[in-house]
Each structure stands twice: as structure tokens, then as C-alpha cells.
Design an enzyme around this catalytic site. Structure first.
Site, PDB file in Angstrom:
ATOM      1  N   SER A 121     -74.586  71.615 -27.915  1.00 42.00           N
ATOM      2  CA  SER A 121     -75.193  72.086 -29.152  1.00 42.00           C
ATOM      3  C   SER A 121     -76.371  71.210 -29.554  1.00 42.00           C
ATOM      4  CB  SER A 121     -74.138  72.068 -30.270  1.00 42.00           C
ATOM      5  OG  SER A 121     -74.746  72.084 -31.542  1.00 42.00           O
ATOM      6  N   GLY A 122     -77.546  71.829 -29.730  1.00 39.11           N
ATOM      7  CA  GLY A 122     -78.695  71.098 -30.240  1.00 39.11           C
ATOM      8  C   GLY A 122     -78.430  70.531 -31.619  1.00 39.11           C
TER       9      GLY A 122
ATOM     10  N   ASP B 285     -78.331  74.048 -24.949  1.00 39.22           N
ATOM     11  CA  ASP B 285     -79.260  74.491 -25.991  1.00 39.22           C
ATOM     12  C   ASP B 285     -80.590  73.737 -25.854  1.00 39.22           C
ATOM     13  OD1 ASP B 285     -80.476  75.319 -28.310  1.00 39.22           O
ATOM     14  OD2 ASP B 285     -78.971  74.515 -29.675  1.00 39.22           O
TER      15      ASP B 285
ATOM     16  N   CYS C  14     -81.979  75.449 -38.357  1.00 37.76           N
ATOM     17  CA  CYS C  14     -80.645  75.873 -37.941  1.00 37.76           C
ATOM     18  C   CYS C  14     -80.505  77.372 -38.179  1.00 37.76           C
ATOM     19  CB  CYS C  14     -79.584  75.104 -38.731  1.00 37.76           C
ATOM     20  SG  CYS C  14     -77.899  75.690 -38.434  1.00 37.76           S
ATOM     21  N   GLY C  15     -79.838  78.057 -37.276  1.00 33.81           N
ATOM     22  CA  GLY C  15     -79.693  79.506 -37.387  1.00 33.81           C
ATOM     23  C   GLY C  15     -78.964  79.959 -38.627  1.00 33.81           C
ATOM     24  N   HIS C  16     -78.240  79.053 -39.280  1.00 36.26           N
ATOM     25  CA  HIS C  16     -77.485  79.419 -40.483  1.00 36.26           C
ATOM     26  C   HIS C  16     -78.113  78.859 -41.749  1.00 36.26           C
ATOM     27  CE1 HIS C  16     -74.269  81.401 -38.315  1.00 36.26           C
ATOM     28  NE2 HIS C  16     -74.362  80.439 -37.428  1.00 36.26           N
TER      29      HIS C  16
ATOM     30  N   ASN D 242     -69.160  81.451 -32.674  1.00 37.78           N
ATOM     31  CA  ASN D 242     -68.053  81.519 -33.631  1.00 37.78           C
ATOM     32  C   ASN D 242     -68.200  80.323 -34.579  1.00 37.78           C
ATOM     33  OD1 ASN D 242     -65.280  83.139 -31.987  1.00 37.78           O
ATOM     34  ND2 ASN D 242     -67.410  83.201 -31.372  1.00 37.78           N
TER      35      ASN D 242
ATOM     36  N   PRO E 268     -68.765  77.293 -37.246  1.00 39.19           N
ATOM     37  CA  PRO E 268     -68.134  76.654 -38.409  1.00 39.19           C
ATOM     38  C   PRO E 268     -68.955  76.833 -39.680  1.00 39.19           C
ATOM     39  CG  PRO E 268     -68.143  75.171 -36.515  1.00 39.19           C
ATOM     40  CD  PRO E 268     -69.051  76.327 -36.177  1.00 39.19           C
TER      41      PRO E 268
ATOM     42  N   THR F 243     -69.775  76.130 -31.911  1.00 43.80           N
ATOM     43  CA  THR F 243     -70.841  75.165 -31.717  1.00 43.80           C
ATOM     44  C   THR F 243     -70.420  73.736 -32.063  1.00 43.80           C
ATOM     45  OG1 THR F 243     -71.600  75.909 -33.890  1.00 43.80           O
ATOM     46  CG2 THR F 243     -72.842  76.671 -31.972  1.00 43.80           C
TER      47      THR F 243
END
Length: 533
Positions: A101-102, A182, A220-222, A380, A382, A450
Site C-alpha cells: 500500500s502506497g 502500488d 488518498c482515494g478516500h 475492502n 478500513p 489496504t
């Protein structure tokens, strides 16, 4: 003759050819060391694991129940312990990978200290972690095979089943598994992407995941504020990764194309359309624009373009970025995915805001109208509140079906007061089968978490610190950690052996014979763990 015996025979022949100068060399010891180090370079690992991943993809195409899984690991030791656990509990490492994970590299491996997931960490730390992970996995192989060699020696000395142990040695399953690595948005332009991809592949990566955000504005994607690049820019980076694989001889290397378009409403660049309906035109069609009737409608520095036969002004923010139309995320995701698969990507990653099988399936089904075998790697994450999300999904389904929901407050469903309720139990059941359901219904080939080991490290440390610095004192460690290691059969309870002490003793004996100064004698306190749990 077993493979083990064949290796011994080869070294015996080589030794004989060298004459008396090699009298001290044992062909059996040399064979053992060779078998304990099956992979000599990262490229060997990349080629081997690429074959595994390609076969797994074919297995999934034939049967969606054959999906794969991984957990994100931020240190070689964590990855090693994960694969030892998988093999111990599942009996095989098949369909189990590692994820690099990056986010965790930024948060835990940067010389700057903890950083957000914005590609600010040293890019060299990514291939360095790949190499570290495989170093620890190879050490797990050496350790487990070393145990088998010890059992073989004991069987020879006591009249045990030598043939059976030799068979176990010949059929030994390596802990070396594919890593999905990543590369963020490539850490620069397409040449920078190519150069970093080469380093990652040389370290052992058979699968590289790259995203369509602007490299120097990566988020970050989130999180909010994501900015995507035009398709041509993204495809150039996919090509760069493919060329890196081909140059290094990993012809079946795997590329995961990640799209953040679902949550990204901005672009930094307006691509130039060369022909009607091309990718640039399709990308620009999603821009939020205002029609321009005259020069007076323009402000200083405004951009004007012809779109669908009209003169329009793209909406530009004070920071110079351009906005996409509202509610176009799904359409942009579908176009991103189809375009990526048609131009060299092997797998997709769609970053979503919640774990909802129906939402994912809707996009995948649209993609599969153009690319029938489209498959996903899915986070999936966190970053999702899984408990609240699934309880609310059950609540909404109940309400839609007319079931009485008056006993529940939708906004407060995270509360522990609901933990034993019918709704909570049904939600937990859906969480338990989420991966199976999404593999079957939403085209997800690979499920990963991740950041799990980031959170487990924090949780276990918190629990230990609470007791150790509180009333339990030393009992907090003994009862909560060491006793559990013994009861659950964790090899790591013998931390000296796990760190390589026993392997080192074996090698000293190979090299020095009876003169070897070894650490594992009767005064080694690790012997206290040779007990029945």
C-alpha cells in the site's frame, strides 16, 4: 530418485571433479542451501508470481468462487508472519497474495516521518519494501525447510520414515506469493513511471497498480480534492509500465488500472481533440461549461472551446482547475475502465465511497458490455465504516420491503446497543459473505484490505500498553501475548529462531564443523518453549 537426492548427486559429481581441495564441502549441505534459496533474484520472483497470477485470473474466469485475497503489509516481518499464518491455517498459500500500500509506505516508511497519501514519500522506498518483503518470505522458506532437514536427520538416526520426509521436501510449497504493488500515479511523467516500474519489477513485483490522478496533486482515494488526468495521459503511463515488464522479460506482468473518477470532480488539463468523438472529446464532454454568446461574457484569462458545435467556457476554479458536471462519476468510471482495458491494462480498480455490491455490480456490468471478461481488484478499505454501512443497508432494505424498523435509529446504528439485534446479526452475515458475493455478482477477482496491519499494530499495542502500564503489569504481556503465542502455536514465540539464529547455527556447522560456536545449546532460554501447550 527424489529431487532432493538429485541435487545431492549433482553436487557430489561437482565435488569429485574438484579433487581434494573440496574435501570439506558436503554435497548434501550444498543441496540443502540451494533448495532453501529457490529464488536468486527479484526478476525470478516476478516471472514466477506473474505465472501464478495469470493462472488465478483464468481460474476466476471459469469459476467466480476462485477469487483471490490479500492483506496490506508495511514491513517484511509482517508479510512473513501473514504468509506463515495463511499456510498454517489454510494448508496452502494458493490464492493468497500480499498488497503493498502506497498509503502505508507514506505513513510508515518515509524518512520524513508519517506523511499523508499524497506521493510525498521517497519513491525508492516502494521497490525497497518489495525487496524487503521477499527477503522475509524467502527466509520463511529457508526456516521451514531447515526444520524438515532436521527431521530428516533425526529420521535417519532413529530409523524413521525417511522417504516421507524427503517427499515433503520435494513437495514443499514456497511462501513467495504475488505482490500487488502500488505505484500511486507514477511519481511523475510517463518516463518517471517507467523508471520506477523497472525498479519495482527488479525487486520482484509481478503486478503494478497505477491510478489516474494527477501525480503532483495525488490524494488518498478516500479523501476529497482528487484531480484526474485525461485518458491519453493515463494510457501513456500504462504503456510505460508494460514496456518496463517487457524490457525485463516479465512478458505476462499484470497491470491494474485504478480509476478515482467516482469521487473526483476536477481535472487539471483539457485534452486536445484530434477527431470527432475521440477520447479527448469524450473526456471534455463531461466538463461543466457555460455557453458564450459574446466576448463580453468572458472574464480576463477565461478559456473558450468549441463543444458540440457551441462556443462554451469551462468552469474554472480560483486554483485553475476545471470542474466536471455533477453526477457524472459513474459514466466517467465506466469510460475510464473500458478505455484502460482496451489499451493494455489487465485488471481494474474502482475506488468507491462505500462497500456496496449493487453499486459495484452496476458499473462492472456496464463495463462488461464492451469488455466481457473485465475483472476488478477491490479495496475492502478500513476507510469504510463497515458496521454502520451494512447496518444501514439492511435497515434500508427492510424499510423498502415494508418491515417494521421502528426499533432502530438509522443514524445511530453504530451503537453497541444494537450489537445483538436481528438487524446487526444480518448485517454481520452480509459482511462475512461480502467478498464471496461481490466476486460472484460484481466481477471482483481480488479482494484486499489496504491497511489492516496498520490498524492491528495500533490495536494490539493499545491493549498491551493499557494492561502493562496499569494494574496487570507483566501479566498483561504474559497472558495477552506470550501465552497466546504458545497456545496458538505461533512459531514467533521462539523469536531467536524466527530471526535466523537456528539457520545461522546450521550454517556455522556446515562451514566450521565441530569447531562451530553455536547459540542453540542447552543454555539457550528459547528451549523453555519446547513444551506441550
Amino acid at each position: 530418485m527424489s529431487q532432493y537426492e538429485q541435487e545431492i548427486s549433482k553436487f557430489a559429481e561437482l565435488k569429485n571433479a574438484q579433487g581434494s581441495a573440496w574435501n570439506a564441502i558436503s554435497p548434501e549441505y550444498a543441496a540443502r542451501m540451494k533448495l532453501q534459496n529457490r529464488f536468486r533474484t527479484g526478476l525470478e520472483i516476478a516471472k514466477y508470481t506473474a505465472g501464478i497470477m495469470r493462472q488465478d485470473m483464468a481460474d476466476y474466469d471459469a469459476d467466480s468462487a476462485q477469487y483471490t485475497q490479500s492483506l496490506g503489509c508495511w514491513h517484511g516481518f509482517v508479510g512473513q508472519q501473514k504468509m506463515l499464518a495463511v499456510k498454517k491455517h489454510q494448508g496452502t498459500t494458493s490464492k493468497s497474495y500480499l498488497y503493498l500500500s502506497g498509503w502505508m509506505v507514506a505513513a510508515l516508511r518515509s524518512e520524513f516521518g508519517p506523511l499523508p497519501d499524497q506521493s510525498m514519500h521517497e519513491k525508492t522506498s516502494v521497490p525497497a519494501l518489495i525487496e524487503e518483503l521477499y527477503t522475509f518470505l524467502r527466509q520463511a522458506d529457508a526456516r521451514e525447510l531447515g526444520n524438515l532437514f532436521n527431521q530428516l536427520d533425526e529420521a535417519k538416526a532413529t530409523g524413521g520414515n525417511v522417504a516421507q520426509i524427503r517427499q515433503q521436501i520435494d513437495e514443499f510449497e514456497t511462501h513467495v506469493v504475488p505482490i500487488i504493488a502500488d505505484i500511486d500515479a507514477g511519481f511523475g511523467n510517463e518516463e518517471a513511471t517507467y523508471l520506477l516500474a523497472k525498479k519495482m519489477i527488479e525487486a520482484g513485483a509481478c503486478c503494478i497498480q497505477i491510478e489516474n490522478q494527477v501525480s503532483d496533486a495525488k490524494q488518498c482515494g478516500h479523501q476529497d480534492g482528487k484531480v484526474t488526468v485525461p485518458h491519453e495521459d493515463f494510457l501513456a503511463k500504462i504503456n510505460a509500465v508494460r514496456y518496463a515488464f517487457l524490457e525485463l522479460g516479465v512478458d505476462d506482468g499484470v497491470i491494474v488500472a485504478r480509476t478515482d473518477s467516482l469521487g473526483a470532480g476536477l481535472t487539471q488539463k483539457i485534452p486536445v481533440s484530434q477527431s470527432e468523438g475521440d477520447l479527448a472529446a469524450q473526456y471534455n464532454a463531461f466538463l461543466e461549461t457555460a455557453e458564450v454568446d459574446s466576448v463580453d461574457a468572458l472574464g480576463e484569462g477565461d478559456t473558450v472551446m468549441k463543444l458540440d458545435g457551441k462556443l462554451v467556457k469551462p468552469v474554472r476554479l480560483p486554483n485553475g482547475l476545471y470542474k466536471f458536471k455533477e453526477n457524472t462519476g459513474v459514466e466517467r468510471v465506466v469510460l475510464d475502465c473500458i478505455t484502460s482495458l482496451q489499451n493494455g491494462a489487465d485488471l481494474l480498480w474502482i475506488e468507491t465511497e462505500k462497500p456496496h455490491v449493487g453499486q459495484i455490480a452496476e458499473m462492472v456490468n456496464a463495463i462488461r458490455e464492451e469488455v466481457p471478461n473485465a475483472k476488478l481488484v477491490y479495496n475492502n478499505s478500513p476507510s469504510f465504516n463497515w458496521t454502520l454501512n451494512f447496518r444501514q443497508q439492511v435497515f434500508d432494505a427492510w424499510k423498502e420491503s415494508g418491515k417494521d424498523t421502528s426499533a432502530y435509529d438509522r443514524d445511530a446504528l453504530m451503537s453497541a446497543v444494537y450489537d445483538d439485534s436481528e438487524l446487526a446479526l444480518q448485517a454481520d452475515s452480509k459482511i462475512r459473505t461480502f467478498q464471496e458475493d461481490a466476486a460472484r455478482e460484481a466481477g471482483i477477482f481480488h479482494h484486499l484490505i489496504t491497511l489492516p496491519t496498520y490498524h492491528t499494530a495500533a490495536l494490539s499495542t493499545d491493549n498491551l500498553a493499557k494492561g502493562y502500564f496499569g494494574d496487570d503489569g507483566m501479566l498483561a504481556y504474559v497472558k495477552g501475548v506470550q501465552r497466546q503465542e504458545i497456545r496458538q502455536g505461533l512459531a514467533c514465540v521462539k523469536h531467536q529462531a524466527m530471526a535466523g539464529s537456528d539457520l545461522g547455527d546450521t550454517h556455522k556447522e556446515y562451514f566450521s564443523g565441530e569447531q562451530a560456536l553455536k547459540a542453540s545449546g542447552e543454555d539457550n532460554t528459547m528451549n523453555q518453549f519446547d513444551v506441550v501447550a
